[in-house]
Write a protein that holds these residues in place. Structure first.
Motif, PDB file in Angstrom:
ATOM      1  N   CYS A   1      51.702  33.847  44.757  1.00 25.53           N
ATOM      2  CA  CYS A   1      50.521  33.009  44.491  1.00 25.53           C
ATOM      3  C   CYS A   1      49.476  33.172  45.586  1.00 25.53           C
ATOM      4  CB  CYS A   1      50.931  31.544  44.365  1.00 25.53           C
ATOM      5  SG  CYS A   1      51.951  31.180  42.907  1.00 25.53           S
ATOM      6  N   LEU A   2      49.944  33.284  46.827  1.00 30.64           N
ATOM      7  CA  LEU A   2      49.004  33.456  47.938  1.00 30.64           C
ATOM      8  C   LEU A   2      48.267  34.791  47.829  1.00 30.64           C
ATOM      9  CD1 LEU A   2      47.854  32.418  50.592  1.00 30.64           C
ATOM     10  CD2 LEU A   2      49.788  33.489  51.773  1.00 30.64           C
ATOM     11  N   LEU A   3      48.995  35.855  47.459  1.00 33.13           N
ATOM     12  CA  LEU A   3      48.357  37.160  47.301  1.00 33.13           C
ATOM     13  C   LEU A   3      47.332  37.144  46.174  1.00 33.13           C
ATOM     14  CD1 LEU A   3      51.403  39.577  47.806  1.00 33.13           C
ATOM     15  CD2 LEU A   3      49.501  39.167  49.373  1.00 33.13           C
ATOM     16  N   ILE A   4      47.674  36.496  45.054  1.00 38.31           N
ATOM     17  CA  ILE A   4      46.731  36.399  43.936  1.00 38.31           C
ATOM     18  C   ILE A   4      45.490  35.624  44.351  1.00 38.31           C
ATOM     19  CG2 ILE A   4      46.399  35.438  41.622  1.00 38.31           C
ATOM     20  CD1 ILE A   4      49.329  36.039  41.049  1.00 38.31           C
ATOM     21  N   PHE A   5      45.679  34.531  45.074  1.00 34.22           N
ATOM     22  CA  PHE A   5      44.529  33.737  45.526  1.00 34.22           C
ATOM     23  C   PHE A   5      43.630  34.551  46.451  1.00 34.22           C
ATOM     24  CE2 PHE A   5      42.730  30.970  48.827  1.00 34.22           C
ATOM     25  CZ  PHE A   5      41.923  30.166  48.034  1.00 34.22           C
ATOM     26  N   ILE A   6      44.228  35.296  47.385  1.00 37.75           N
ATOM     27  CA  ILE A   6      43.431  36.121  48.306  1.00 37.75           C
ATOM     28  C   ILE A   6      42.675  37.199  47.533  1.00 37.75           C
ATOM     29  CG2 ILE A   6      43.580  37.765  50.210  1.00 37.75           C
ATOM     30  CD1 ILE A   6      45.929  36.135  51.293  1.00 37.75           C
TER      31      ILE A   6
END
Length: 228
Positions: A46-51
């Motif tokens: 989720c963090l990678l997608i948000f970034i």
């Protein structure tokens, strides 16, 4: 009678709980290492997608600010009326030609036009059928012109159009509206936008006297209104 010489006795030892208390019961602590790893992987994803979305949005915003496209500009620069006759009610004869000048004000963005059509209306009623125009490429900071011939002989018209046209011809001033519509998209380098519909309305006032055919003076032709 107690013996004064007898030594004092030690206090009894504290009682210990039975050694078998709680035997057979599992401890009240649970360990799920597989579940923790799955949750951690999900949070990382989720963090990678948000970034990624944040960087993509910042890129799009930067490109938009640098290459921000402006609407093209249109104006009618010339007119010729070959036939605009209301003598055969409820029909009128139409054959007109207008020179439409198109300006691309963008320094870095070119424009592609497709599915172009043009027609003429009078008193908010269409008096010529739509004419298909060829696709057009509009380079940056350039000006192009179109001169379509609009009209097709006899067309049906309402009593308001026929009577209004006869009165206007008597005064020698006819107010017309040239309409241009179609699809456009902007191009900046390798970036191309989606196609957008556009609608252009050009109000013109021409000097027209009954029986006169050919180029007519433009008594008024403000910049056209462009909706995208």
């Amino acid at each position: 009678m107690t013996d004064q010489n007898q030594p004092p006795q030690d206090p009894p030892p504290p009682q210990q709980p039975p050694s078998n208390m709680g035997e057979g019961k599992p401890p009240n602590v649970h360990y799920c290492p597989a579940h923790d790893q799955e949750s951690s992987a999900r949070r990382s994803c989720c963090l990678l997608i948000f970034i990624f979305l944040l960087l993509a949005g910042a890129t799009v915003l930067t490109v938009w600010l640098v290459y921000r496209p402006h609407k093209p500009r249109f104006i009618v620069a010339g007119a010729a009326i070959y036939e605009l006759n209301a003598t055969s009610q409820p029909f009128i004869s139409t054959s007109m030609q207008f020179t439409i000048v198109m300006r691309n004000p963008n320094k870095r963005v070119s424009i592609f036009y497709s599915k172009l059509q043009a027609y003429v209306s009078y008193r908010n009623q269409q008096i010529s059928p739509p004419v298909d125009l060829p696709p057009l490429y509009h380079e940056t900071k350039s000006t192009v012109s179109l001169s379509p011939v609009l009209g097709s002989g006899m067309v049906p018209a309402s009593a308001e159009v026929v009577n209004g046209l006869m009165i206007d011809e008597t005064y020698g001033v006819v107010a017309l509206k040239v309409v241009l519509l179609g699809k456009l998209r902007w191009k900046a380098g390798a970036i191309r936008t989606l196609k957008y519909g556009f609608y252009v309305r050009c109000d013109v006032w021409v000097g027209l006297k009954k029986g006169v055919a050919g180029p007519v003076p433009l008594l008024g032709a403000p910049p056209c209104k462009v909706d995208i």
